[in-house]
Design a protein around this motif. Structure first.
Motif, short mmCIF file in Angstrom:
data_model
loop_
_atom_site.label_atom_id
_atom_site.label_comp_id
_atom_site.label_asym_id
_atom_site.label_seq_id
_atom_site.Cartn_x
_atom_site.Cartn_y
_atom_site.Cartn_z
N GLY A 33 38.64 111.28 -80.14
CA GLY A 33 39.44 111.28 -81.34
C GLY A 33 40.35 110.07 -81.41
N ASP A 34 40.73 109.68 -82.67
CA ASP A 34 41.69 108.59 -82.82
C ASP A 34 43.07 109.07 -82.41
N ALA A 35 44.04 108.15 -82.48
CA ALA A 35 45.41 108.50 -82.06
C ALA A 35 45.94 109.69 -82.85
N GLY A 85 43.33 111.85 -79.57
CA GLY A 85 42.99 110.93 -78.48
C GLY A 85 41.87 111.45 -77.60
N THR A 86 42.02 111.21 -76.30
CA THR A 86 40.97 111.60 -75.34
C THR A 86 40.95 113.10 -75.08
N GLY A 87 41.86 113.84 -75.68
CA GLY A 87 41.82 115.29 -75.54
C GLY A 87 40.90 115.97 -76.54
N VAL A 88 40.28 115.17 -77.42
CA VAL A 88 39.41 115.71 -78.47
C VAL A 88 38.12 114.89 -78.50
N THR A 89 36.99 115.56 -78.66
CA THR A 89 35.70 114.88 -78.84
C THR A 89 35.18 115.19 -80.24
N ILE A 90 34.83 114.14 -81.00
CA ILE A 90 34.28 114.27 -82.35
C ILE A 90 32.77 114.17 -82.25
N ALA A 91 32.05 115.16 -82.77
CA ALA A 91 30.58 115.15 -82.76
C ALA A 91 30.08 115.02 -84.19
N GLU A 92 29.21 114.02 -84.43
CA GLU A 92 28.61 113.82 -85.75
C GLU A 92 27.17 114.28 -85.70
N PHE A 93 26.74 115.02 -86.73
CA PHE A 93 25.40 115.59 -86.75
C PHE A 93 24.43 114.69 -87.51
#
Length: 785
Positions: free
Chosen positions: A770-772, A776-784
């Motif tokens: 994730g962005d700031a 941040g690094t505590g979140v992962t964004i997954a695109e399908f």
């Protein structure tokens, strides 16, 4: 537990090995008093403690247990008003420091979500005595020397002492540097005798310096004299040293009194550290023998898988599976001498004692042991004919004691039951003894030579025959235990291979009864059948592993193929789009020119023709359609149900759906094989007419409520991955283009697991942190896709 049982089963040797893994005298003291427990709840707690310590070792590699001392005697002396020595006070400070480190270590394990409740219970009892530790360390260094910083008075006295010693040295150095000193002194040095500064003077010049003679050399030619001129200075030095010693004693007395104030807390620290050292010693020993935690029960069940004797080197010992207490409560092992019967007996008995002591056992995970009130063992190695009477008498004394005490919650081990007397009488006694113990409900394993006992297991329910395998080809035992197969005599085969005349062997065979011959033939066939079955089972396991690996590799390659094809198609479409865009710009310029020409020259070009031309140019841009995964279209059109005939795309094979195992997987029967297959990898063929099964699948539409983010903080690793799997399926059905998965930062283990799962998912196009503003690094964004 009887001491004799612990001795013959070699439990004391295991205890000696365990002693080598303790880090302190406190731990070694606990180990020296270790004996098996017969309390079921206590045994379970001991096993859980050892398992927690083993987990900590596996995760961290090492445990901070250095610097622990046995301070119990020091605490007692301080309590009665005694003054502790500097070394004893240093040991107290070191032990306090060790308690603080291990307390922090275990608390960190808990913060990292490692489940160690028993270890936490121990460390929660520790009260960090930082004030006492700091007071001792400020006054005494690690070597036991009292420091100048211990008190202002001591610092001042030591400054005076150094100043006076310096004046004495200056005075003596001026003496030894004089021209006359070279012939009167044995050596131009300053030394110390009786804590006073002296110089080495030759015998003949003893009267030149005057003063006091403190010592002389072994030859008598050199005298160590304190010159008269420095006697007064040396006296002053001694006075200061006396004051220094008095101040040191005062400091030590004060620190000892301070330690006495915390005597209760220090005792708790000592007890807890002893327990923790003992627990981690068991865990380190388990790592040495490659042990595992057994499941404990109080119902007399034993199930050991690939059990090894812990005292036999791992490259020499033969592991065996041993079952007892479920379908049968007695095992009778027959077979040749040196075949491994006694080792098998000791392995089961020793593993039981180890488990009831809180030790992990040298066997595979999933092994099970019972908690017995008592373990009895009659094991002896005397086999001399001359000592047959004493051997039999010794065995009978032990057996009488066992029969007087054994009950339903006992484990009894008989080695060579009935040996040492007439074979017929010995066999009868053996059968009678086994009957008696069996009737009491005890668990029994017995070894014997008597052929009469081979039929014992067939005539009584709850009794299992077993034997140790013997390789006729090599004339040596394999040490493998064969449950359900009685041992047979190999005398004829061995004699034949050793060269005995065939006529003699045949004559010997004619002396054997027909029943015995038939039994031996039956046993031989059983052994052969068992051996063939084991070989086929091993081959089947190997083929299954290869098939599973091949299936996983093919699925991975197929996913990579689709991803590469989609990537190439996207690049081609992007390139074509740029070309068309460029052509469109040029066409717009041309159309603009034409329009100007029409206005300027009244050319016959109609506006709607220009619009049509522009639309045709716009339609020329390529539209790339993403690759549809195999079976996806079919799956969307048909709700699968058990009994449907389907095609597994990956293997190009037909199969029948058995049951749905998760949100996106089915168990499929393909020929004689059953395997789990992703629903996207299935293509519907038809539903057999004879099966009228209504589809039970529930498809969530785009209007179903699915959050755009999944919060995994606080979840266990396995539960979190299960939730991710279900959430991704729901998000795909809801038609979301992207989702956010909140896993936190922590140790990174959960983040790594989530991202690894997403990378291998067919429907995930790419992932990023994730962005700031997104976490941040505590979140992962997954695109399908």
């Amino acid at each position: 537990m009887q001491e004799r049982t612990l001795k013959v089963l070699e439990f004391f040797k295991v205890r000696e090995q365990l002693m080598g893994h303790a880090a302190s005298p406190l731990g070694r003291d606990k180990i020296s008093r270790l004996i098996p427990s017969s309390d079921f709840e206590e045994v379970q707690r001991l096993q859980e403690e050892t398992d927690e310590a083993a987990t900590a070792l596996r995760l961290k590699g090492n445990v901070p247990l250095s610097g622990i001392h046995d301070i119990r005697a020091h605490i007692k002396r301080a309590e009665i008003g005694g003054t502790l020595s500097p070394a004893e006070l240093v040991q107290i400070a070191s032990t306090i420091s060790a308690s603080r480190q291990i307390k922090r270590f275990i608390e960190n394990l808990h913060e990292d979500r490692t489940n160690v409740p028993h270890l936490l219970d121990y460390t929660n009892r520790i009260i960090p005595l930082a004030e006492l530790e700091q007071a001792i360390k400020m006054a005494i260094d690690e070597s036991g020397e009292v420091l100048d910083t211990a008190s202002d008075a001591l610092r001042a006295l030591r400054q005076q002492l150094r100043s006076n010693e310096s004046r004495v040295r200056e005075k003596l150095e001026s003496m030894i540097r004089s021209s006359s000193a070279q012939k009167m002194l044995s050596d131009a040095i300053i030394t110390i005798r009786n804590d006073r500064f002296v110089i080495p003077v030759k015998q003949e010049y003893r009267g030149h310096y005057g003063g006091i003679i403190h010592d002389q050399s072994s030859s008598g030619q050199t005298l160590f004299i304190e010159p008269q001129s420095i006697v007064q200075l040396n006296n002053q030095v001694q006075e200061i040293r006396v004051k220094e010693q008095l101040e040191i004693e005062r400091i030590l007395s004060e620190l000892s009194a301070k330690a006495a104030e915390y005597s209760a807390e220090l005792r708790v620290i000592s007890d807890v550290l002893g327990e923790l050292d003992f627990i981690f010693a068991k865990a380190r020993y388990s790592r040495t023998i490659k042990g595992s935690k057994p499941t404990m029960n109080n119902e007399g069940r034993i199930a050991l898988y690939k059990a090894r004797h812990p005292l036999i080197p791992m490259d020499e010992v033969v592991p065996n599976d041993i079952m007892l207490g479920k379908e049968y409560t007695t095992i009778v092992i027959t077979g040749p001498n040196t075949g491994g019967k006694t080792v098998t007996l000791k392995t089961v008995g020793l593993c039981t004692l180890m488990a009831q002591s809180g030790l992990q056992i040298p066997a595979l995970d999933g092994s099970e042991l019972a908690v017995f009130n008592a373990v009895y063992a009659d094991i002896g190695d005397e086999q001399s004919i001359e000592q047959s009477l004493s051997t039999f008498s010794s065995h009978m004394v032990n057996i009488v004691d066992i029969l007087n005490n054994a009950d339903y919650n006992s484990f009894v081990l008989f080695d060579e039951l009935g040996a040492g007397t007439d074979p017929q009488e010995g066999a009868a006694l053996a059968i009678s003894i086994l009957d008696e113990v069996y009737k009491r409900g005890a668990r029994v394993i017995a070894t014997t030579h008597y052929p009469e006992l081979k039929a014992y297991g067939y005539n009584r329910e709850g009794v299992m025959n077993a034997s140790v395998e013997f390789d006729i080809e090599t004339l040596s035992p394999t040490y493998r235990l064969l449950l359900g197969v009685p041992g047979r005599s190999n005398a004829f085969e061995i004699s034949r291979r050793l060269g005995l005349n065939e006529r003699v062997i045949e004559n010997a065979k004619s002396q054997v009864s027909e029943d015995s011959s038939q039994i031996d033939n039956m046993i031989s066939k059983l052994e052969s059948s068992r051996r063939d079955a084991e070989i086929e089972l091993a081959e089947a396991h190997e083929l299954r592993k290869q098939a599973e690996k091949l299936h996983a590799d093919l699925q991975k390659q197929l996913i990579e193929f689709y991803e590469q094809r989609d990537t190439m198609m996207e690049k081609a479409a992007e390139k074509a789009g740029k070309l068309v865009e460029k052509a469109a710009e040029e066409a717009e310029e041309i159309i603009g020119d034409l329009r100007r020409m029409r206005l300027e020259k009244n050319a016959e070009i109609k506006e709607h023709e220009l619009i049509d031309a522009r639309q045709r140019l716009a339609g020329a841009a390529p539209k790339v359609k993403k690759t549809e995964k195999p079976g996806a279209k079919k799956a969307a059109l048909h709700a699968f149900s058990p009994g449907d005939e389907v095609k597994v795309i990956t293997f190009d094979q037909k199969g029948i759906l058995l049951e749905k195992t998760s949100n996106n997987e089915w168990q499929v029967q393909i020929g004689i094989l059953k395997m789990k297959v992703a629903e996207k990898d299935l293509e519907y063929i038809n539903t057999p007419k004879q099966k009228e099964v209504k589809p039970m699948a529930i498809v969530r539409g785009r209007d179903a409520h699915v959050s755009l983010e999944l919060d995994l903080r606080g979840e266990r690793y396995e539960d979190a991955l299960f939730k991710v799997e279900k959430y991704i399926d729901d998000a795909l059905l809801a038609g979301y283009p992207r989702v956010s998965i909140i896993h936190g930062k922590g140790t990174g283990a959960l983040r790594q697991g989530v991202q690894e799962y997403l990378r291998n998912h067919r429907s995930v196009k790419k992932i990023r942190f994730g962005d700031a503003g997104e976490g941040g690094t505590g979140v992962t964004i997954a695109e399908f896709k």
